[in-house]
Design a protein around this motif. Structure first.
Motif, PDB file in Angstrom:
ATOM      1  N   ILE A 273       0.838  -1.207   0.000  1.00 33.48           N
ATOM      2  CA  ILE A 273       0.000   0.000   0.000  1.00 33.48           C
ATOM      3  C   ILE A 273       0.870   1.253   0.000  1.00 33.48           C
ATOM      4  CG2 ILE A 273      -1.629   1.351   1.379  1.00 33.48           C
ATOM      5  CD1 ILE A 273      -2.833  -1.369   2.271  1.00 33.48           C
ATOM      6  N   ASN A 274       1.920   1.244   0.813  1.00 34.91           N
ATOM      7  CA  ASN A 274       2.837   2.387   0.866  1.00 34.91           C
ATOM      8  C   ASN A 274       3.486   2.634  -0.497  1.00 34.91           C
ATOM      9  OD1 ASN A 274       3.843   3.670   3.775  1.00 34.91           O
ATOM     10  ND2 ASN A 274       2.729   1.754   3.975  1.00 34.91           N
ATOM     11  N   LEU A 275       3.877   1.577  -1.169  1.00 33.52           N
ATOM     12  CA  LEU A 275       4.485   1.717  -2.493  1.00 33.52           C
ATOM     13  C   LEU A 275       3.482   2.239  -3.515  1.00 33.52           C
ATOM     14  CD1 LEU A 275       6.638  -1.544  -2.586  1.00 33.52           C
ATOM     15  CD2 LEU A 275       7.525   0.787  -2.806  1.00 33.52           C
ATOM     16  N   LEU A 276       2.261   1.771  -3.439  1.00 29.09           N
ATOM     17  CA  LEU A 276       1.221   2.241  -4.360  1.00 29.09           C
ATOM     18  C   LEU A 276       0.873   3.707  -4.113  1.00 29.09           C
ATOM     19  CD1 LEU A 276      -1.083  -0.918  -4.373  1.00 29.09           C
ATOM     20  CD2 LEU A 276       0.101   0.042  -6.371  1.00 29.09           C
TER      21      LEU A 276
ATOM     22  N   GLU B  29      14.482   6.193   5.569  1.00 32.67           N
ATOM     23  CA  GLU B  29      14.518   6.817   6.884  1.00 32.67           C
ATOM     24  C   GLU B  29      13.138   7.085   7.479  1.00 32.67           C
ATOM     25  OE1 GLU B  29      15.504  11.350   6.441  1.00 32.67           O
ATOM     26  OE2 GLU B  29      16.644  10.237   4.920  1.00 32.67           O
ATOM     27  N   ASP B  30      12.098   6.966   6.662  1.00 29.46           N
ATOM     28  CA  ASP B  30      10.747   7.219   7.181  1.00 29.46           C
ATOM     29  C   ASP B  30      10.214   6.041   7.983  1.00 29.46           C
ATOM     30  OD1 ASP B  30      10.650   9.729   6.113  1.00 29.46           O
ATOM     31  OD2 ASP B  30       9.560   9.147   4.305  1.00 29.46           O
ATOM     32  N   ASN B  31      10.537   4.834   7.546  1.00 29.19           N
ATOM     33  CA  ASN B  31      10.011   3.648   8.219  1.00 29.19           C
ATOM     34  C   ASN B  31      10.944   2.463   7.953  1.00 29.19           C
ATOM     35  OD1 ASN B  31       8.479   1.261   8.907  1.00 29.19           O
ATOM     36  ND2 ASN B  31       6.628   2.529   8.892  1.00 29.19           N
ATOM     37  N   ALA B  32      11.774   2.159   8.931  1.00 31.70           N
ATOM     38  CA  ALA B  32      12.766   1.092   8.771  1.00 31.70           C
ATOM     39  C   ALA B  32      12.113  -0.263   8.519  1.00 31.70           C
ATOM     40  CB  ALA B  32      13.658   1.025  10.014  1.00 31.70           C
ATOM     41  N   GLU B  33      10.977  -0.515   9.161  1.00 33.67           N
ATOM     42  CA  GLU B  33      10.313  -1.807   9.023  1.00 33.67           C
ATOM     43  C   GLU B  33       9.791  -2.007   7.600  1.00 33.67           C
ATOM     44  OE1 GLU B  33       7.556  -4.553  11.917  1.00 33.67           O
ATOM     45  OE2 GLU B  33       6.886  -2.485  11.566  1.00 33.67           O
ATOM     46  N   ILE B  34       9.182  -0.955   7.054  1.00 34.68           N
ATOM     47  CA  ILE B  34       8.683  -1.014   5.677  1.00 34.68           C
ATOM     48  C   ILE B  34       9.854  -1.180   4.711  1.00 34.68           C
ATOM     49  CG2 ILE B  34       7.559   0.295   3.833  1.00 34.68           C
ATOM     50  CD1 ILE B  34       5.580  -0.740   5.847  1.00 34.68           C
ATOM     51  N   TRP B  35      10.910  -0.422   4.943  1.00 32.95           N
ATOM     52  CA  TRP B  35      12.077  -0.496   4.062  1.00 32.95           C
ATOM     53  C   TRP B  35      12.695  -1.887   4.084  1.00 32.95           C
ATOM     54  CZ3 TRP B  35      14.115   1.999   0.141  1.00 32.95           C
ATOM     55  CH2 TRP B  35      15.430   1.683  -0.242  1.00 32.95           C
ATOM     56  N   ASN B  36      12.841  -2.460   5.256  1.00 34.73           N
ATOM     57  CA  ASN B  36      13.425  -3.799   5.374  1.00 34.73           C
ATOM     58  C   ASN B  36      12.559  -4.851   4.685  1.00 34.73           C
ATOM     59  OD1 ASN B  36      15.626  -2.851   6.834  1.00 34.73           O
ATOM     60  ND2 ASN B  36      14.643  -3.183   8.819  1.00 34.73           N
ATOM     61  N   THR B  37      11.255  -4.634   4.719  1.00 28.72           N
ATOM     62  CA  THR B  37      10.347  -5.561   4.026  1.00 28.72           C
ATOM     63  C   THR B  37      10.530  -5.448   2.513  1.00 28.72           C
ATOM     64  OG1 THR B  37       8.712  -5.372   5.814  1.00 28.72           O
ATOM     65  CG2 THR B  37       7.924  -6.219   3.709  1.00 28.72           C
ATOM     66  N   ILE B  38      10.699  -4.229   2.023  1.00 26.68           N
ATOM     67  CA  ILE B  38      10.941  -4.035   0.586  1.00 26.68           C
ATOM     68  C   ILE B  38      12.217  -4.750   0.167  1.00 26.68           C
ATOM     69  CG2 ILE B  38      11.560  -2.314  -1.170  1.00 26.68           C
ATOM     70  CD1 ILE B  38       9.691  -0.354   0.279  1.00 26.68           C
ATOM     71  N   ARG B  39      13.249  -4.608   0.970  1.00 28.97           N
ATOM     72  CA  ARG B  39      14.524  -5.233   0.614  1.00 28.97           C
ATOM     73  C   ARG B  39      14.454  -6.761   0.692  1.00 28.97           C
ATOM     74  NH1 ARG B  39      16.766  -4.698  -2.039  1.00 28.97           N
ATOM     75  NH2 ARG B  39      19.000  -4.663  -1.680  1.00 28.97           N
ATOM     76  N   SER B  40      13.852  -7.257   1.774  1.00 30.85           N
ATOM     77  CA  SER B  40      13.822  -8.709   1.967  1.00 30.85           C
ATOM     78  C   SER B  40      12.792  -9.408   1.077  1.00 30.85           C
ATOM     79  CB  SER B  40      13.540  -9.043   3.440  1.00 30.85           C
ATOM     80  OG  SER B  40      12.259  -8.591   3.826  1.00 30.85           O
ATOM     81  N   GLN B  41      11.735  -8.673   0.687  1.00 31.20           N
ATOM     82  CA  GLN B  41      10.668  -9.257  -0.125  1.00 31.20           C
ATOM     83  C   GLN B  41      10.659  -8.681  -1.549  1.00 31.20           C
ATOM     84  OE1 GLN B  41       8.532 -11.628   1.001  1.00 31.20           O
ATOM     85  NE2 GLN B  41       9.495 -11.663   3.010  1.00 31.20           N
TER      86      GLN B  41
END
Length: 201
Positions: free
Chosen positions: A13-16, A23-35
Motif C-alpha cells: 500500500i505504501n508503495l502504491l 529513513e521514514d520507516n525502517a520496518e517497511i524499508w526492510n520488508t521491501i529489501r527482503s521481499q
C-alpha cells in the motif's frame, strides 16, 4: 491475517501511494529489501515494477513500458512553473554532485522565489507570485522530492529520487526550450555570483 501478512500488505500500500524513503520507516524499508522479488512478482500482474535505490535510500513503483494493461501510475502533465521549479532543483543537484557532494542539499524558500522570478518579468503582485511558488513546494513535498528540515520551516532537503524523476534527457530538452523562451522574450538570468554582487551594492 497474521503480522507478517499485514506488514507485507502495508508495504504494498505504501508503495502504491508513492515514494517510500528508508529513513521514514525502517520496518517497511526492510520488508521491501527482503521481499523484493515477491513484491516485483506481485506488482508485475498489474503492470508495475519495483525500483529500489539503495544508495539514495528510496523505492517506488513505475509502469512497465511494454505493458498493455491500463496505467495505474498516471503521468500528470506539469505546468511551466512546476517544470521550471523541478529543473532548477535538478540543476542544483548537478552542481552539488560536481562539488563536494557531501551531506544533504538544502534549499530555502526565499532562494527558489529569487531564482524563479527572472523567468516571470511581469510579476505585479509579489504576494501572489510567492504563493504560486509555495504551491510548487507543496507539490514537491507531495512527490517526496523535498523533505522539510527539522526545526526550520523554511528549509528543505532535496531528495535523491529527483534524479529518477528528472533525468538528463528531460533536463537537456527542457533547458533547450527554456533558452529559446528566454531569447524570444528578451530575458536574461544573472549568475548567482552576479546576483550576490548586486545585492551587496
Amino acid at each position: 491475517m497474521d503480522k507478517a501478512d499485514i506488514l507485507f500488505s502495508t508495504t504494498l500500500i505504501n508503495l502504491l501511494q508513492g515514494v517510500v524513503r528508508k529513513e521514514d520507516n525502517a520496518e517497511i524499508w526492510n520488508t521491501i529489501r527482503s521481499q523484493q522479488f515477491r513484491i516485483d512478482e506481485y506488482m508485475e500482474k498489474i503492470g508495475l515494477s519495483l525500483v529500489i535505490d539503495d544508495e539514495g535510500g528510496f523505492a517506488f513503483l513505475k509502469q512497465r513500458d511494454d505493458d498493455v494493461l491500463p496505467h495505474l501510475v498516471k503521468k500528470q502533465p506539469l505546468t511551466f512553473r512546476m517544470s521550471l521549479f523541478l529543473a532548477l532543483l535538478r540543476n542544483e543537484i548537478n552542481e552539488y554532485d560536481s562539488g563536494s557532494g557531501e551531506g544533504a542539499l538544502v534549499i530555502r524558500e526565499e532562494e527558489m522565489v529569487r531564482r524563479m522570478k527572472p523567468y516571470f518579468p511581469d510579476v505585479s503582485d509579489e504576494v501572489k507570485f510567492t504563493n504560486s511558488i509555495d504551491r510548487c513546494f507543496s507539490k514537491a513535498l507531495e512527490m517526496k522530492i523535498l523533505v522539510p528540515v527539522k526545526d526550520n520551516e523554511y528549509e528543505y532537503e532535496v531528495q535523491p529520487v529527483l534524479r529518477r524523476f528528472i533525468d538528463a534527457e528531460w533536463l537537456s530538452e527542457f533547458n533547450r526550450q527554456l533558452d529559446k523562451y528566454m531569447e524570444e522574450n528578451g530575458l536574461t538570468v544573472k549568475k548567482e555570483e552576479e546576483a550576490k554582487e548586486d545585492e551587496s551594492v
